[in-house]
Design a protein around this motif. Structure first.
Motif, PDB file in Angstrom:
ATOM      1  N   ARG A  43      45.127  51.501  29.995  1.00 42.10           N
ATOM      2  CA  ARG A  43      46.293  52.470  29.656  1.00 42.10           C
ATOM      3  C   ARG A  43      46.921  52.523  28.335  1.00 42.10           C
ATOM      4  NH1 ARG A  43      48.139  56.566  33.121  1.00 42.10           N
ATOM      5  NH2 ARG A  43      49.928  56.307  31.641  1.00 42.10           N
ATOM      6  N   ASP A  44      46.429  51.452  27.625  1.00 46.50           N
ATOM      7  CA  ASP A  44      47.007  51.305  26.160  1.00 46.50           C
ATOM      8  C   ASP A  44      46.124  51.950  25.190  1.00 46.50           C
ATOM      9  OD1 ASP A  44      44.907  49.532  26.378  1.00 46.50           O
ATOM     10  OD2 ASP A  44      45.771  48.020  25.471  1.00 46.50           O
ATOM     11  N   PRO A  93      44.726  55.088  22.934  1.00 49.72           N
ATOM     12  CA  PRO A  93      45.537  56.320  22.525  1.00 49.72           C
ATOM     13  C   PRO A  93      45.258  57.375  22.960  1.00 49.72           C
ATOM     14  CG  PRO A  93      44.356  55.003  20.753  1.00 49.72           C
ATOM     15  CD  PRO A  93      43.816  54.547  22.075  1.00 49.72           C
ATOM     16  N   TRP A 117      45.393  57.806  26.271  1.00 50.46           N
ATOM     17  CA  TRP A 117      46.374  58.110  27.280  1.00 50.46           C
ATOM     18  C   TRP A 117      47.698  58.384  26.646  1.00 50.46           C
ATOM     19  CZ3 TRP A 117      46.348  58.351  32.323  1.00 50.46           C
ATOM     20  CH2 TRP A 117      45.461  57.894  32.973  1.00 50.46           C
ATOM     21  N   ARG A 118      48.095  57.758  25.556  1.00 48.57           N
ATOM     22  CA  ARG A 118      49.432  58.032  24.952  1.00 48.57           C
ATOM     23  C   ARG A 118      49.590  59.594  24.674  1.00 48.57           C
ATOM     24  NH1 ARG A 118      48.270  53.001  22.819  1.00 48.57           N
ATOM     25  NH2 ARG A 118      47.652  54.066  20.671  1.00 48.57           N
ATOM     26  N   ASP A 144      50.142  61.802  27.548  1.00 52.52           N
ATOM     27  CA  ASP A 144      51.542  61.419  28.155  1.00 52.52           C
ATOM     28  C   ASP A 144      52.459  61.875  27.364  1.00 52.52           C
ATOM     29  OD1 ASP A 144      50.282  60.054  30.398  1.00 52.52           O
ATOM     30  OD2 ASP A 144      50.553  58.145  29.616  1.00 52.52           O
ATOM     31  N   GLU A 145      52.487  62.077  26.094  1.00 52.70           N
ATOM     32  CA  GLU A 145      53.355  62.345  25.073  1.00 52.70           C
ATOM     33  C   GLU A 145      52.630  63.094  24.083  1.00 52.70           C
ATOM     34  OE1 GLU A 145      56.720  62.098  25.356  1.00 52.70           O
ATOM     35  OE2 GLU A 145      56.737  60.797  26.985  1.00 52.70           O
ATOM     36  N   ASP A 151      56.991  66.372  26.356  1.00 55.05           N
ATOM     37  CA  ASP A 151      56.301  65.353  27.168  1.00 55.05           C
ATOM     38  C   ASP A 151      55.087  66.158  27.707  1.00 55.05           C
ATOM     39  OD1 ASP A 151      57.327  66.815  29.299  1.00 55.05           O
ATOM     40  OD2 ASP A 151      58.468  65.535  30.069  1.00 55.05           O
ATOM     41  N   ARG A 180      46.650  62.390  16.809  1.00 52.75           N
ATOM     42  CA  ARG A 180      47.828  61.571  17.392  1.00 52.75           C
ATOM     43  C   ARG A 180      49.051  62.770  17.797  1.00 52.75           C
ATOM     44  NH1 ARG A 180      51.719  62.268  13.196  1.00 52.75           N
ATOM     45  NH2 ARG A 180      50.931  63.174  11.117  1.00 52.75           N
TER      46      ARG A 180
END
Length: 719
Positions: A96-97, A99, A101-102, A105-106, A112, A143
């Motif tokens: 889950r950590d 990049p 996934w991030r 999600d965002e 969002d 990013r």
């Protein structure tokens, strides 16, 4: 309305034009298709409505709004998972950590993940297309993701080749972006499939216009229509008092909603003369319902909250139809574009959305359950398939002979057991079934070789069997477990030194550790398994055993591997990966110069003759040096559960330290007293949890090896 190209050429004028349009359409008194161009519906209209007009219709017209709100919200709410494709072809869920996934999600600071997916689906469904802009860092890793409606994007082509995109911001500003950083998401227009997108709103533009104009006409009728529906005709001339009395009596008898439908009685020669029909008689409501049903096609009325003729049965059928025909077909489309984003991180990454059709999941569960009952799946295979952890004695098949767990010796008498139902005219062998019920369950199942003749294996056959255990496959099976352990300890280590740095499984240090240190130990595990199988096969061949008996020997090897051996491997590898990750974190922090050896909370010197206690008693060592020759961190021996901890400089000394790192500073452990004890206990609990996870993984890996070896044995054992 200004075209897309003029939007960029006259941005200030375009903004003023939008303000005028908003002011004129605040009462929804607009039309998608100009009245002077309407001939026979939208198929004959020209020009087609602009994307801005179609989106404004979605915002203002109720039923298009309800329809696309439900559809797009359902798509945006679908759960998704990210997997990495391993070398053995099996996908494994990404941590889950990561990049990616991030990013999902965002996507950006303004939206969002849910809102981003909702807008994407809305643009593509209504107007046919939209754009994703990928903003990358200095290493070309995405990013941020930004979404642009098509009227904000102008492709620039030179000699037919796309060279750049000109983007308009919400404030009228402009930006330029390279083509490789833009993704065009669309539903192709069959008239121009390579240059345009086609949405649903265009096909219902005339119906939306008609519905809105009819609603506006109805509103104006109640506000402005002064024409009475009829009149009372009275012979002669009445005085003012008589007219007032007649008016009041008529209104009291038939006026208002409570008296609707009553029959008035006229007297004295009066008659009632009707001037026009009421709106109900003009079938206005039926017309509106027809337009509504055309607009909301594809979404059942009950999903929009219209429940006038909805029953539980047809509501359930409507949910199923919507999932099958409206939601499920969009999943491959979404996965395709998500795959393009994932490839910017790693070509092996895969994004998969959940199945929106619950009946399919129920069918898969029912099929797996029937396979378990029929003896086609083992208990642990069924548990893993349905998200449960395997159990120690779960590698057995359930056969239909009274749902008994039949041992290997009794399965060799399978025709007698099967004849319980009178098969082939033989009487049922009840004694064999009774003996099977009293025996201990075995792990024999459909994968167990049962040749009809006995064949002796050669040394060449043994080599071929051992070759199916491929170096590297076991490491790939356990790679996810290694990364989970290392990520967990990395976070703890960073908290120990007061930093917040994310774990990166693709860093050179992590990859080097997995390739050399972990990989070397895994190769030795495979070698041990091969040697055990070789010894058992050679002993069986020397004793003149057939394929069935050799299969029993192989199963015994793997039963031992999935027992104590798996627990020992899991504990040792968990401790090694955890401490290796901690040392990597200490090095990256730049704040730790020395580390100490922490004994397990319940350490017993008799387990290792005090070896770990002796190492811990020698005190801390500089970071990067070894506690003992060849031992840079725990474990010192199999089943070791020790850990490492940082030593920090006293705060006042650290503040006075210069860049040359002068000598003589006082050092102390990171924790002292009760806090130190709590830290060691918490670390021990976390290691125990990770050890259970690792053990489950390696048991499944051994089960895969067992199935592969037995299949090869069955292939070579055919006469």
């Amino acid at each position: 309305m200004a075209t897309a190209s003029s939007d960029f050429q006259r941005a200030p004028l375009y903004r003023w034009w939008h303000r005028i349009q908003d002011w004129l359409s605040w009462r929804k008194s607009y039309t998608l298709v100009p009245v002077d161009r309407q001939r026979s519906g939208v198929l004959a209209t020209h020009p087609r409505p602009s994307d801005e007009a179609l989106l404004r219709a979605y915002s203002d017209s109720p039923f298009p709004h309800y329809k696309y709100l439900r559809l797009c919200a359902r798509i945006a709410s679908l759960d998704y998972n990210v997997f990495v494709q391993r070398a053995n072809g099996e996908p494994e869920r990404l941590r889950r950590d990561h990049p990616l996934w991030r990013l999902l999600d965002e996507p950006n600071p303004a939206l969002d993940g849910w809102s981003f997916r909702f807008l994407t689906e809305l643009y593509v469904r209504t107007i046919g297309s939209c754009y994703w802009r990928v903003v990358a860092d200095g290493l070309r890793v995405p990013r941020e993701l930004w979404i642009y409606p098509p009227m904000w994007v102008r492709p620039v082509r030179r000699r037919g080749a796309l060279v750049e995109y000109v983007l308009r911001g919400f404030d009228g500003s402009q930006a330029r972006e390279r083509p490789e950083r833009m993704l065009w998401l669309r539903t192709p227009d069959p008239l121009d499939p390579y240059m345009k997108g086609l949405g649903d709103m265009l096909s219902i533009a005339t119906e939306i216009d008609t519905f809105e104009l009819a609603s506006e006409s109805d509103r104006r009728f109640f506000q402005n229509d002064a024409q009475p529906p009829g009149a009372l005709v009275v012979p002669g001339q009445l005085s003012k008092d008589e007219r007032d009395r007649l008016h009041d009596e008529w209104h009291a008898r038939v006026g208002g909603p409570t008296n609707a439908g009553t029959v008035p009685v006229l007297w004295g020669g009066m008659e009632y003369r009707q001037f026009r029909q009421g709106r109900k008689e003009m079938d206005f409501i039926d017309g509106q319902r027809f337009l509504r049903d055309v607009i909301i096609t594809g979404v059942h009325k009950h999903i929009l909250g219209i429940s006038d003729d909805v029953t539980f049965a047809n509501a359930k059928a409507a949910d199923y139809t919507m999932a099958v025909w409206e939601i499920a077909p969009r999943i491959p489309w979404w996965e395709h574009y998500y795959r393009r984003i994932a490839a910017m991180f790693d070509p092996r990454l895969i994004v998969r959305l959940e199945n929106p059709v619950p009946e399919d999941e129920a069918f898969e569960l029912e099929r797996a359950t029937r396979g378990l009952a029929a003896g086609a799946l083992k208990r642990n295979e069924w548990r893993i398939k349905n998200g449960f952890e395997p159990v120690p004695d779960g590698d057995v098949y359930l056969l239909q002979a009274g749902i008994l767990e039949v041992p290997a010796a009794e399965q060799r008498s399978a025709p007698a057991v099967a004849s319980r139902s009178g098969m082939h005219g033989q009487p049922p062998n009840t004694q064999a079934v009774d003996r099977a019920a009293e025996r201990v369950p075995s792990t024999v199942g459909p994968d167990t070789p049962r040749p009809t003749a006995v064949k002796q294996l050669s040394e060449r056959d043994i080599r071929e069997i051992l070759l199916v255990i491929v170096d590297g496959d076991l490491l790939e099976d356990l790679r996810g477990a290694y990364e989970t352990v290392m990520a967990s300890r990395w976070r703890d280590a960073m908290e120990e030194v007061g930093l917040d740095v994310a774990f990166d499984a693709t860093s050179p240090r992590v990859l080097e550790y997995l390739r050399t240190q972990a990989g070397g130990r895994i190769r030795r595990i495979d070698d041990t398994t091969r040697e055990a199988i070789r010894d058992q096969l050679q002993e069986g061949i020397a004793a003149g055993e057939g394929i069935r008996d050799l299969a029993d020997r192989i199963e015994a090897v793997f039963e031992e591997a999935k027992g104590r051996r798996a627990v020992t491997i899991a504990r040792t590898e968990t401790i090694d990966a955890s401490n290796a990750s901690a040392v990597m974190a200490y090095r990256q922090s730049g704040l730790v110069e020395r580390i100490e050896w922490l004994l397990a909370p319940d350490y017993d010197p008799e387990e290792d003759d005090g070896a770990c206690e002796a190492v811990a008693a020698r005190g801390p060592v500089p970071l990067g040096e070894e506690f003992e020759p060849g031992v840079a961190w725990p474990p010192l021996h199999p089943n070791c559960r020790c850990a490492v901890s940082p030593i920090v400089v006293e705060e006042e000394e650290q503040e006075r330290a210069t860049a040359t790192r002068r000598k003589g500073r006082r050092e102390r452990p990171r924790w002292v007293g009760e806090e130190r004890k709590q830290h060691i206990t918490a670390l021990g609990h976390e290691h125990a949890r990770l050890e259970r996870l690792f053990a489950a993984k390696i048991k499944r890996a051994f089960q895969r090896q067992q199935n592969t070896v037995l299949r090869k044995l069955r292939e070579l054992g055919k006469p």
